[in-house]
Design a protein around this motif. Structure first.
Motif, PDB file in Angstrom:
ATOM      1  N   LYS A   1       1.966 -95.433  -1.487  1.00  0.00           N
ATOM      2  CA  LYS A   1       0.671 -95.464  -2.169  1.00  0.00           C
ATOM      3  C   LYS A   1      -0.378 -95.101  -1.139  1.00  0.00           C
ATOM      4  O   LYS A   1      -0.392 -95.656  -0.048  1.00  0.00           O
ATOM      5  N   GLY A   2      -1.261 -94.172  -1.495  1.00  0.00           N
ATOM      6  CA  GLY A   2      -2.319 -93.745  -0.580  1.00  0.00           C
ATOM      7  C   GLY A   2      -1.793 -92.796   0.479  1.00  0.00           C
ATOM      8  O   GLY A   2      -0.671 -92.309   0.412  1.00  0.00           O
ATOM      9  N   GLN A   3      -2.647 -92.522   1.456  1.00  0.00           N
ATOM     10  CA  GLN A   3      -2.282 -91.641   2.565  1.00  0.00           C
ATOM     11  C   GLN A   3      -1.569 -92.470   3.628  1.00  0.00           C
ATOM     12  O   GLN A   3      -2.140 -93.419   4.157  1.00  0.00           O
ATOM     13  N   ILE A   4      -0.339 -92.092   3.960  1.00  0.00           N
ATOM     14  CA  ILE A   4       0.391 -92.886   4.940  1.00  0.00           C
ATOM     15  C   ILE A   4      -0.026 -92.495   6.346  1.00  0.00           C
ATOM     16  O   ILE A   4      -0.389 -91.355   6.623  1.00  0.00           O
TER      17      ILE A   4
ATOM     18  N   SER B   1      -0.424 -97.497   5.043  1.00  0.00           N
ATOM     19  CA  SER B   1      -1.215 -96.450   4.403  1.00  0.00           C
ATOM     20  C   SER B   1      -2.642 -96.926   4.163  1.00  0.00           C
ATOM     21  O   SER B   1      -2.972 -98.085   4.426  1.00  0.00           O
ATOM     22  N   THR B   2      -3.449 -96.032   3.624  1.00  0.00           N
ATOM     23  CA  THR B   2      -4.841 -96.371   3.316  1.00  0.00           C
ATOM     24  C   THR B   2      -4.929 -97.431   2.219  1.00  0.00           C
ATOM     25  O   THR B   2      -5.945 -98.113   2.092  1.00  0.00           O
TER      26      THR B   2
END
Length: 176
Positions: free
Chosen positions: A12-15, A81-82
């Motif tokens: 989930k999100g930018q890792i 992640s973010t």
């Protein structure tokens, strides 16, 4: 045994970082780390058949080629992640199909052997007859099962068939 397996992480999100920690039943832990900022990977104590599998636009999956009994264990993926930190855990159980053989012993009684299966195979006879079965465990976790006919069926037949049932498949072999 012998197949390849691909394990995926929940993303989930930018890792920013992804770590696989592998705890095998035998041997020390294997650790693989991937950092997105540097596109660098690092591996510690991992066998050659455990590798990253990169797909464009996705986090690297873990690929186990030619799975063997030695790869059985726990596989944990941790992602930073973010959107937070996420963990995905797998327990890999390896099935080993038995080797089947059917022969007559010194007294001429049919003996069916399902060698080195994991888990142990289930053996039965066609036509149904009285039989004895024994299991012998091996150091690698596999089991050999032997079934010997002790009494012939009342049905008149010249052919006896051993049926082997196992999660990796079903087999039969006949003997005259």
């Amino acid at each position: 045994v012998g197949n390849s397996s691909v394990l995926h992480c929940l993303i989930k999100g930018q890792i920013s970082m992804l770590t696989w920690t592998i705890t095998l039943k035998a041997g020390g832990p294997c650790i693989l780390v991937y950092r997105t900022d540097t596109h660098m990977t690092h591996r510690t104590n991992c066998s050659d058949n455990i590798n990253w599998k990169f797909e464009p636009g996705q986090a690297p999956d873990l690929e186990i080629q030619q799975v063997g009994l030695a790869q059985e264990g726990n596989y944990s993926c941790e992602v930073a992640s973010t959107d937070g930190n996420f963990r995905t855990t797998y327990h890999l159980t390896v099935l080993a199909p038995p080797r089947l053989s059917l022969y007559c012993d010194e007294q001429g009684s049919p003996v069916c052997e399902a060698a080195a299966g994991k888990p142990p195979a289930q053996l039965s006879w066609v036509p149904e007859s009285s039989s004895t079965a024994e299991e012998k465990g091996h150091h690698n976790g596999t089991v050999t099962v032997l079934s010997k006919l002790t009494a012939c069926s009342t049905n008149v037949t010249n052919v006896t068939t051993c049926m082997v049932s196992h999660p990796a498949g079903n087999w039969s072999q006949s003997i005259a």
